[in-house]
Design an enzyme around this catalytic site. Structure first.
Site, PDB file in Angstrom:
ATOM      1  N   ASN A 136       0.926  -1.173   0.025  1.00 38.67           N
ATOM      2  CA  ASN A 136       0.077   0.005  -0.121  1.00 38.67           C
ATOM      3  C   ASN A 136       1.032   1.345   0.016  1.00 38.67           C
ATOM      4  OD1 ASN A 136      -2.215   1.593   0.092  1.00 38.67           O
ATOM      5  ND2 ASN A 136      -3.089   0.584   1.983  1.00 38.67           N
ATOM      6  N   PHE A 137       0.357   2.526  -0.076  1.00 28.00           N
ATOM      7  CA  PHE A 137       0.987   3.692  -0.125  1.00 28.00           C
ATOM      8  C   PHE A 137       2.031   3.895  -1.087  1.00 28.00           C
ATOM      9  CE2 PHE A 137      -0.877   2.664   4.242  1.00 28.00           C
ATOM     10  CZ  PHE A 137      -1.926   3.653   4.135  1.00 28.00           C
ATOM     11  N   LEU A 138       2.113   3.177  -2.197  1.00 25.59           N
ATOM     12  CA  LEU A 138       2.892   3.467  -3.281  1.00 25.59           C
ATOM     13  C   LEU A 138       2.725   4.755  -3.876  1.00 25.59           C
ATOM     14  CD1 LEU A 138       4.908   2.934  -5.717  1.00 25.59           C
ATOM     15  CD2 LEU A 138       2.890   1.835  -6.779  1.00 25.59           C
ATOM     16  N   THR A 172      -4.633  -3.353  -3.790  1.00 22.17           N
ATOM     17  CA  THR A 172      -5.481  -2.636  -4.574  1.00 22.17           C
ATOM     18  C   THR A 172      -5.087  -1.609  -5.467  1.00 22.17           C
ATOM     19  OG1 THR A 172      -6.293  -1.167  -2.553  1.00 22.17           O
ATOM     20  CG2 THR A 172      -7.203  -3.319  -2.922  1.00 22.17           C
ATOM     21  N   LEU A 388      -6.494  -0.666   3.587  1.00 22.12           N
ATOM     22  CA  LEU A 388      -6.845   0.569   3.907  1.00 22.12           C
ATOM     23  C   LEU A 388      -6.419   1.592   2.784  1.00 22.12           C
ATOM     24  CD1 LEU A 388      -5.237   0.117   7.321  1.00 22.12           C
ATOM     25  CD2 LEU A 388      -7.605   0.260   6.660  1.00 22.12           C
TER      26      LEU A 388
HETATM   27  S1  MYA Z   1      -2.153   1.720  -5.195  1.00 24.96           S
HETATM   28  C1  MYA Z   1      -2.051   3.484  -5.113  1.00 24.96           C
HETATM   29  C2  MYA Z   1      -1.257   3.886  -5.888  1.00 24.96           C
HETATM   30  N1  MYA Z   1      -0.570   5.433  -5.854  1.00 24.96           N
HETATM   31  C3  MYA Z   1      -1.134   6.551  -6.488  1.00 24.96           C
HETATM   32  O1  MYA Z   1      -1.974   6.351  -7.232  1.00 24.96           O
HETATM   33  C4  MYA Z   1      -0.602   7.804  -5.983  1.00 24.96           C
HETATM   34  C5  MYA Z   1      -0.647   9.006  -7.220  1.00 24.96           C
HETATM   35  N2  MYA Z   1       0.319   8.046  -8.102  1.00 24.96           N
HETATM   36  C6  MYA Z   1       1.800   8.072  -7.960  1.00 24.96           C
HETATM   37  O2  MYA Z   1       1.943   8.281  -7.253  1.00 24.96           O
HETATM   38  C7  MYA Z   1       2.224   7.319  -9.180  1.00 24.96           C
HETATM   39  O3  MYA Z   1       1.391   7.595 -10.604  1.00 24.96           O
HETATM   40  C8  MYA Z   1       2.546   5.962  -9.202  1.00 24.96           C
HETATM   41  C9  MYA Z   1       3.112   5.492 -10.396  1.00 24.96           C
HETATM   42  C10 MYA Z   1       3.769   5.701  -8.182  1.00 24.96           C
HETATM   43  C11 MYA Z   1       1.258   5.152  -8.905  1.00 24.96           C
HETATM   44  N3  MYA Z   1       0.127  -0.299  -9.045  1.00 24.96           N
HETATM   45  O4  MYA Z   1       7.070   5.090 -12.370  1.00 24.96           O
HETATM   46  P1  MYA Z   1       6.209   4.921 -13.447  1.00 24.96           P
HETATM   47  C12 MYA Z   1       2.704   0.886 -13.164  1.00 24.96           C
HETATM   48  C13 MYA Z   1       1.194  -0.896  -9.579  1.00 24.96           C
HETATM   49  O5  MYA Z   1       6.790   5.524 -14.692  1.00 24.96           O
HETATM   50  P2  MYA Z   1       4.281   6.879 -12.338  1.00 24.96           P
HETATM   51  C14 MYA Z   1      -1.071   0.932  -3.968  1.00 24.96           C
HETATM   52  O6  MYA Z   1      -0.575   1.667  -3.439  1.00 24.96           O
HETATM   53  C15 MYA Z   1       2.416   1.240 -14.671  1.00 24.96           C
HETATM   54  O7  MYA Z   1       1.384   0.126 -15.252  1.00 24.96           O
HETATM   55  N4  MYA Z   1       1.750  -0.644 -10.704  1.00 24.96           N
HETATM   56  O8  MYA Z   1       4.726   5.472 -13.243  1.00 24.96           O
HETATM   57  C16 MYA Z   1      -0.762  -0.261  -4.325  1.00 24.96           C
HETATM   58  C17 MYA Z   1       3.653   1.119 -15.549  1.00 24.96           C
HETATM   59  O9  MYA Z   1       3.762  -0.262 -15.676  1.00 24.96           O
HETATM   60  P3  MYA Z   1       3.896  -1.131 -17.053  1.00 24.96           P
HETATM   61  C18 MYA Z   1       1.282   0.697 -11.107  1.00 24.96           C
HETATM   62  O10 MYA Z   1       2.948   7.291 -12.765  1.00 24.96           O
HETATM   63  C19 MYA Z   1       0.487  -0.499  -5.040  1.00 24.96           C
HETATM   64  C20 MYA Z   1       4.551   1.556 -14.379  1.00 24.96           C
HETATM   65  O11 MYA Z   1       4.026   1.553 -13.248  1.00 24.96           O
HETATM   66  C21 MYA Z   1       0.539   1.454 -10.295  1.00 24.96           C
HETATM   67  O12 MYA Z   1       5.427   7.890 -12.237  1.00 24.96           O
HETATM   68  C22 MYA Z   1       0.811  -2.059  -5.444  1.00 24.96           C
HETATM   69  C23 MYA Z   1       5.060   3.016 -14.712  1.00 24.96           C
HETATM   70  O13 MYA Z   1       5.903   3.459 -13.633  1.00 24.96           O
HETATM   71  C24 MYA Z   1      -0.105   1.165  -9.444  1.00 24.96           C
HETATM   72  N5  MYA Z   1      -0.868   1.817  -8.709  1.00 24.96           N
HETATM   73  O14 MYA Z   1       4.399   6.064 -10.898  1.00 24.96           O
HETATM   74  C25 MYA Z   1       1.925  -2.084  -6.237  1.00 24.96           C
HETATM   75  N6  MYA Z   1       0.587   2.580 -11.035  1.00 24.96           N
HETATM   76  O15 MYA Z   1       4.734  -0.382 -18.005  1.00 24.96           O
HETATM   77  C26 MYA Z   1       2.211  -3.520  -6.763  1.00 24.96           C
HETATM   78  C27 MYA Z   1       1.198   2.438 -12.295  1.00 24.96           C
HETATM   79  O16 MYA Z   1       4.121  -2.515 -16.857  1.00 24.96           O
HETATM   80  C28 MYA Z   1       2.921  -4.465  -5.628  1.00 24.96           C
HETATM   81  N7  MYA Z   1       1.978   1.455 -12.279  1.00 24.96           N
HETATM   82  O17 MYA Z   1       2.158  -0.811 -17.325  1.00 24.96           O
HETATM   83  C29 MYA Z   1       2.940  -5.725  -6.237  1.00 24.96           C
HETATM   84  C30 MYA Z   1       3.515  -6.771  -5.207  1.00 24.96           C
HETATM   85  C31 MYA Z   1       4.730  -6.563  -4.555  1.00 24.96           C
HETATM   86  C32 MYA Z   1       5.219  -7.376  -3.294  1.00 24.96           C
HETATM   87  C33 MYA Z   1       5.383  -8.912  -3.732  1.00 24.96           C
HETATM   88  C34 MYA Z   1       5.798  -9.941  -2.618  1.00 24.96           C
HETATM   89  C35 MYA Z   1       6.020 -11.328  -3.035  1.00 24.96           C
HETATM   90  O1  JJ1 Z   2     -15.117   9.646  -4.332  1.00 29.79           O
HETATM   91  C1  JJ1 Z   2     -15.172   9.348  -5.333  1.00 29.79           C
HETATM   92  N1  JJ1 Z   2     -15.995   9.853  -6.065  1.00 29.79           N
HETATM   93  C2  JJ1 Z   2     -16.777  10.952  -5.572  1.00 29.79           C
HETATM   94  C3  JJ1 Z   2     -16.502  12.289  -5.861  1.00 29.79           C
HETATM   95  C4  JJ1 Z   2     -16.585  12.681  -7.497  1.00 29.79           C
HETATM   96  C5  JJ1 Z   2     -15.978  13.945  -7.759  1.00 29.79           C
HETATM   97  C6  JJ1 Z   2     -15.624  13.882  -9.275  1.00 29.79           C
HETATM   98  N2  JJ1 Z   2     -14.826  13.301  -9.855  1.00 29.79           N
HETATM   99  C7  JJ1 Z   2     -18.281  10.747  -6.328  1.00 29.79           C
HETATM  100  N3  JJ1 Z   2     -19.427  11.374  -5.790  1.00 29.79           N
HETATM  101  C8  JJ1 Z   2     -20.602  10.941  -6.023  1.00 29.79           C
HETATM  102  C9  JJ1 Z   2     -21.340  10.702  -4.554  1.00 29.79           C
HETATM  103  C10 JJ1 Z   2     -22.926  10.647  -4.835  1.00 29.79           C
HETATM  104  C11 JJ1 Z   2     -23.571  10.909  -3.261  1.00 29.79           C
HETATM  105  C12 JJ1 Z   2     -24.926  11.066  -3.161  1.00 29.79           C
HETATM  106  C13 JJ1 Z   2     -25.608   9.711  -4.096  1.00 29.79           C
HETATM  107  C14 JJ1 Z   2     -24.904   9.517  -5.528  1.00 29.79           C
HETATM  108  C15 JJ1 Z   2     -23.443   9.439  -5.415  1.00 29.79           C
HETATM  109  O2  JJ1 Z   2     -18.687   9.492  -6.669  1.00 29.79           O
HETATM  110  C16 JJ1 Z   2     -14.363   8.292  -5.987  1.00 29.79           C
HETATM  111  C17 JJ1 Z   2     -15.179   6.925  -5.495  1.00 29.79           C
HETATM  112  O3  JJ1 Z   2     -16.389   6.866  -6.029  1.00 29.79           O
HETATM  113  N4  JJ1 Z   2     -13.048   8.417  -5.281  1.00 29.79           N
HETATM  114  C18 JJ1 Z   2     -12.053   8.144  -6.366  1.00 29.79           C
HETATM  115  O4  JJ1 Z   2     -11.973   8.230  -7.274  1.00 29.79           O
HETATM  116  C19 JJ1 Z   2     -10.652   8.094  -5.366  1.00 29.79           C
HETATM  117  C20 JJ1 Z   2      -9.735   7.216  -6.091  1.00 29.79           C
HETATM  118  C21 JJ1 Z   2     -10.387   5.528  -5.857  1.00 29.79           C
HETATM  119  C22 JJ1 Z   2      -9.407   4.692  -6.068  1.00 29.79           C
HETATM  120  C23 JJ1 Z   2      -8.535   4.385  -5.184  1.00 29.79           C
HETATM  121  C24 JJ1 Z   2      -7.240   3.674  -5.165  1.00 29.79           C
HETATM  122  C25 JJ1 Z   2      -6.770   3.132  -3.840  1.00 29.79           C
HETATM  123  C26 JJ1 Z   2      -5.567   2.766  -3.718  1.00 29.79           C
HETATM  124  C27 JJ1 Z   2      -5.139   1.712  -2.740  1.00 29.79           C
HETATM  125  O5  JJ1 Z   2      -4.460   1.223  -2.175  1.00 29.79           O
END
Ligand code: MYA
Ligand code: JJ1
Length: 388
Positions: A136-138, A172, A388
């Site tokens: 989590n928290f990537l 997730t 979470l």
């Molecule tokens: S999910 C929450 C992820 N965080 C965010 O969304 C926060 C905002 N975004 C960012 O910080 C960046 O955009 C991140 C990507 C860091 C997400 N999970 O470095 P890049 C792939 C997995 O150029 P950036 C959470 O925390 C993408 O498909 N992979 O990209 C769970 C591409 O690969 P490919 C992801 O945008 C995390 C590559 O990365 C994700 O600068 C679980 C591009 O890299 C993502 N959410 O950075 C991680 N987003 O070319 C996996 C993009 O192949 C864990 N990518 O498509 C796996 C298990 C590990 C442990 C195993 C133990 C045995």
């Molecule tokens: O919160 C979310 N959506 C809201 C706000 C939308 C704002 C415009 N994009 C939403 N609101 C409608 C509520 C309404 C209340 C009355 C009844 C009808 C509905 O839909 C969304 C989830 O729906 N949240 C996000 O998009 C945040 C990111 C979700 C992906 C999370 C990845 C997690 C990483 C985990 O490790």
């Protein structure tokens, strides 16, 4: 298409139709002596930094990295704002590994610019209880995006997980990767509809006025179920029994013991809330519900800077109807000043969402397992895991 993910032991999109591949590990463990001993190389300006969450200054830096750079909705109106106390709770469960709290710093300024974390968990898939990491928290700082840092973080956390002789993970994401075991929808129950509309989280429905909307979402002042009260330390054994027997019915679910329940479910103010029903006659614990606190920053609003959101966590209704139990959860969340109550369509949640006036959100949450195949995936209602 997925230059990184194609190289990883995950369900590949090309295999989806191949029903002959068995459930379970995709590749076998390697001997620990063959696990790479040193960290993966980073671009020259950066260094690995194992984070000590006991350190308040580090925790403040991690909080700030995430508060400014973590997950946003598709229109960039809101960004998750996990609190420092929440992060400590989320990252330090029983038997956590400090080495799995992985930061990347700029060598010169020492500024934290990226992060990924793992925590240990036992997760059951069908009848197989597997030691896994929950990842989590990537997060990569906005200024360092699209430079392929994320794959380096993922490889490094994988290496450190392997060093503990753990070969599977659960995670997730809001984005589609190869290959989700299931895809869930977020649902939202307005508690403070006026504020939600003012910040653009929701809209006034067709033919609705503000005062009709406020009336629609009104809730009683106190929970209705007799014996409904906060969970306490003395309830851990009873709650563990309830939860274990309940989660047994799902295809994928955590295998919680009492230590896990104490950590994950004992109430902590503004982090996690848990309530149960104690029978007024027998004093038996018959039902249980919980939610965690994850505010979102409101981006670009003159009046409000945060939304206070509760997220449904684990709920077990045995004697009280689930809908009534969750209605009481909504009532206490409203009393505690939450603006919205969110839930996924996991477990039995479909059974109360519409009736309790939740509406579907625009966000989805994809669930993944690393190095573990579940043929054909599962339905959200077969999933008993909330991350979470
Ligand atoms: S999910 C929450 C992820 N965080 C965010 O969304 C926060 C905002 N975004 C960012 O910080 C960046 O955009 C991140 C990507 C860091 C997400 N999970 O470095 P890049 C792939 C997995 O150029 P950036 C959470 O925390 C993408 O498909 N992979 O990209 C769970 C591409 O690969 P490919 C992801 O945008 C995390 C590559 O990365 C994700 O600068 C679980 C591009 O890299 C993502 N959410 O950075 C991680 N987003 O070319 C996996 C993009 O192949 C864990 N990518 O498509 C796996 C298990 C590990 C442990 C195993 C133990 C045995
Ligand atoms: O919160 C979310 N959506 C809201 C706000 C939308 C704002 C415009 N994009 C939403 N609101 C409608 C509520 C309404 C209340 C009355 C009844 C009808 C509905 O839909 C969304 C989830 O729906 N949240 C996000 O998009 C945040 C990111 C979700 C992906 C999370 C990845 C997690 C990483 C985990 O490790």
């Amino acid at each position: 298409r997925h230059k990184f993910w194609e190289t990883q032991p995950v369900g590949q999109f090309r295999d989806v139709a191949d029903g002959s591949l068995p459930d379970g590990a995709i590749e076998p463990p390697t001997p620990l002596s063959e696990v790479r001993a040193d960290p993966y190389p980073l671009p020259a300006a950066f260094e690995w930094f194992t984070c000590d969450l006991d350190d308040d200054a580090l925790l403040a830096d991690l909080y700030a990295l995430l508060a400014h750079n973590y997950v946003e909705d598709d229109e960039n109106m809101f960004r998750f704002n996990y609190s420092p106390a929440f992060l400590r709770w989320a990252l330090r469960p029983p038997s956590f590994f400090r080495a799995w709290h992985i930061g990347v710093r700029a060598k010169e300024s020492k500024k934290l610019v990226a992060f990924i974390s793992g925590i240990p968990a036992r997760i059951r898939a069908r009848d197989d209880v597997v030691r896994m990491a929950e990842i989590n928290f990537l997060c990569v700082h906005k200024k360092l995006r699209s430079k392929r840092l994320a794959p380096v973080l993922i490889r490094e956390v994988t290496r450190r997980v392997h060093q503990e002789n753990i070969w599977q993970a659960a995670y997730t994401a809001g984005v589609v990767l190869p290959t989700p075991i299931t895809t869930c929808r977020y649902w939202h129950r307005s508690l403070n509809p006026k504020k939600l509309i003012d910040v653009g989280f929701s809209r006034l429905g067709p033919r609705m006025t503000m005062s009709r909307t406020v009336r629609l979402y009104k809730l009683p002042d106190a929970p209705l179920t007799p014996g409904f009260r906060q969970m306490e330390l003395r309830d851990v054994a009873a709650v563990t029994r309830l939860l274990r027997s309940y989660l047994a019915r799902y295809v994928v679910a955590p295998d919680f013991d009492e230590l896990d329940v104490e950590h994950w479910l004992l109430p902590q103010e503004d982090v996690v809330d848990s309530y149960l029903v104690e029978s007024p006659e027998t004093h038996e614990i018959t039902d249980f519900c919980s939610f965690y606190t994850l505010p979102s920053s409101v981006l670009n609003n003159a009046t409000y800077s945060t939304l206070k959101a509760a997220y449904s966590y684990y709920n077990v209704a045995v004697k009280t109807p689930l809908q009534q139990l969750m209605n009481d959860a909504l009532i206490v969340a409203k009393q505690k000043n939450y603006d919205v109550f969110n839930a996924l369509d996991v477990m039995e949640n479909e059974g109360f969402l519409k009736e309790l006036k939740f509406g579907p959100g625009d966000g989805q949450l994809h669930y993944y397992l690393y190095n573990y195949r579940i043929r054909n995936g599962i339905k959200p209602s077969e999933l008993g895991l909330v991350l979470l």
